[in-house]
Design an enzyme around this catalytic site. Structure first.
Site, PDB file in Angstrom:
ATOM      1  N   CYS A 165      -5.553  45.144 -37.301  1.00  0.00           N
ATOM      2  CA  CYS A 165      -4.433  45.225 -36.356  1.00  0.00           C
ATOM      3  C   CYS A 165      -3.097  44.943 -37.070  1.00  0.00           C
ATOM      4  O   CYS A 165      -2.657  45.751 -37.863  1.00  0.00           O
ATOM      5  CB  CYS A 165      -4.706  44.267 -35.194  1.00  0.00           C
ATOM      6  SG  CYS A 165      -3.704  44.618 -33.755  1.00  0.00           S
ATOM      7  N   GLU A 184     -13.654  41.109 -35.269  1.00  0.00           N
ATOM      8  CA  GLU A 184     -13.868  39.647 -35.147  1.00  0.00           C
ATOM      9  C   GLU A 184     -13.990  39.219 -33.688  1.00  0.00           C
ATOM     10  O   GLU A 184     -14.417  38.105 -33.404  1.00  0.00           O
ATOM     11  CB  GLU A 184     -12.736  38.888 -35.857  1.00  0.00           C
ATOM     12  CG  GLU A 184     -11.420  38.745 -35.102  1.00  0.00           C
ATOM     13  CD  GLU A 184     -10.549  39.997 -35.119  1.00  0.00           C
ATOM     14  OE1 GLU A 184     -11.033  41.072 -35.508  1.00  0.00           O
ATOM     15  OE2 GLU A 184      -9.367  39.895 -34.729  1.00  0.00           O
ATOM     16  N   HIS A 213     -10.611  45.301 -33.343  1.00  0.00           N
ATOM     17  CA  HIS A 213     -10.855  43.906 -33.731  1.00  0.00           C
ATOM     18  C   HIS A 213     -12.347  43.599 -33.853  1.00  0.00           C
ATOM     19  O   HIS A 213     -12.945  43.153 -32.867  1.00  0.00           O
ATOM     20  CB  HIS A 213     -10.253  42.975 -32.673  1.00  0.00           C
ATOM     21  CG  HIS A 213      -8.761  42.913 -32.698  1.00  0.00           C
ATOM     22  ND1 HIS A 213      -8.071  42.041 -33.528  1.00  0.00           N
ATOM     23  CD2 HIS A 213      -7.818  43.602 -32.018  1.00  0.00           C
ATOM     24  CE1 HIS A 213      -6.767  42.198 -33.337  1.00  0.00           C
ATOM     25  NE2 HIS A 213      -6.582  43.147 -32.443  1.00  0.00           N
TER      26      HIS A 213
END
Lengths: 221, 75
Positions: A85, A203, A201
């Site tokens: 990002c 994560e 994302h």
């Protein structure tokens, strides 16, 4: 392998990245943006967030921080770098990856889960990904990837496109593109495959939050 | 010295912000507008006359050559 999670002023996905590293059993440490060396690290994460409040252009001010000089050196010697990002925006502004990220076509901040088609590439971070379609969250205002025609040709000729926005069944039509990015691009790598930038994302899809992000974080072990 | 730097989106780049403003402006004025494009404007003051430094600043920080052009003016 040991991972450095870089913290800029305004980074806000650092804890998520740490959580993801811990969840897959990868060693990681936070590194402050004023540090000047990455000695002892094998992987660098540039996490998401709003470094320098996105002033001027997303990612541009972070590129002048001391740690980014170390990241450039690290890249030169084949160090593995993943920018997620805002981290992707920092990588393009630093010219470690080609192109840039424009405001989303609909001018809105988009926060939702998307399907991504994994393309054939030599990207280090997707070599252990077994699935061909990943479902990951996106959350960005400036995620509309853009590059010149020459750069696009370089990306295509060298298999540098790693992820494209798609349907559940790998259809990469315009209708599955959330932000207007060129050729549905969601993630790219450099020619050598050691530098990877992506808007989704991973994560945020690890451990209790999901499993598909682990496919990418598996490469950190 | 005083300088102004203007950063504009390149002609080939779609400018969704400009398009959104154009739409609202047309509704407000009830007239057609051919085009609106959004750029950035910087005022920079220096102790000495150093246009080269301002050029460097405009090229490497204030603009991104993938999507923007810039202009430096002494004022």
């Amino acid at each position: 392998m040991k991972t450095a999670i870089i913290r800029f002023l305004g980074t806000n996905c650092d804890m998520d990245c740490k959580y993801a590293c811990d969840a897959v059993g990868a060693k990681s440490e936070f590194v402050w943006y004023e540090e000047t060396t990455l000695k002892g690290f094998d992987i660098v994460i540039l996490p998401g967030g709003f470094s320098y409040g996105d002033y001027l252009r997303s990612g541009v001010l972070a590129k002048f921080s001391p740690i980014m000089q170390a990241v450039k050196e690290f890249a030169k010697y084949g160090g593995k770098i993943i920018g997620i990002c805002n981290g992707f925006q920092i990588l393009t502004e630093s010219h470690l990856l080609p192109g840039t990220l424009l405001k989303n076509k609909n001018l809105r901040f988009i926060h939702k889960e998307v399907y991504l088609k994994k393309e054939e590439s030599n990207c280090f971070f997707t070599q252990k990904v077994e699935k061909n379609i990943l479902k990951l969250p996106i959350a960005h205002g400036d995620g509309n990837y853009f590059c010149s025609n020459d750069e696009l040709k370089t990306l295509e000729d060298n298999s540098m496109i790693v992820l494209r926005y798609s349907s559940k069944y790998a259809n990469t039509n315009e209708e599955f593109n959330p932000n207007g990015s060129i050729k549905n691009i969601a993630g790219i790598c450099n020619k050598n495959g050691n530098i990877f930038g992506l808007m989704p994302h991973p994560e945020r899809a690890v451990g209790d939050l999901g499993i598909e992000g682990e496919e990418i974080f598996r490469s950190f072990i | 010295m005083k300088y102004t730097v203007i950063v504009k989106p390149k002609k080939a780049i779609l400018d969704p912000q400009g398009k959104a403003i154009k739409k609202v402006a047309e509704n407000y004025l009830n007239k057609e507008i051919k085009n609106i494009r959004v750029g950035k404007y910087f005022e920079i003051e220096t102790e000495t006359d150093d246009k080269d430094m301002i050029e460097k600043l405009a090229k490497n920080i204030l603009s991104n050559d993938v999507i923007e052009d810039y202009e430096v003016k002494e004022s």
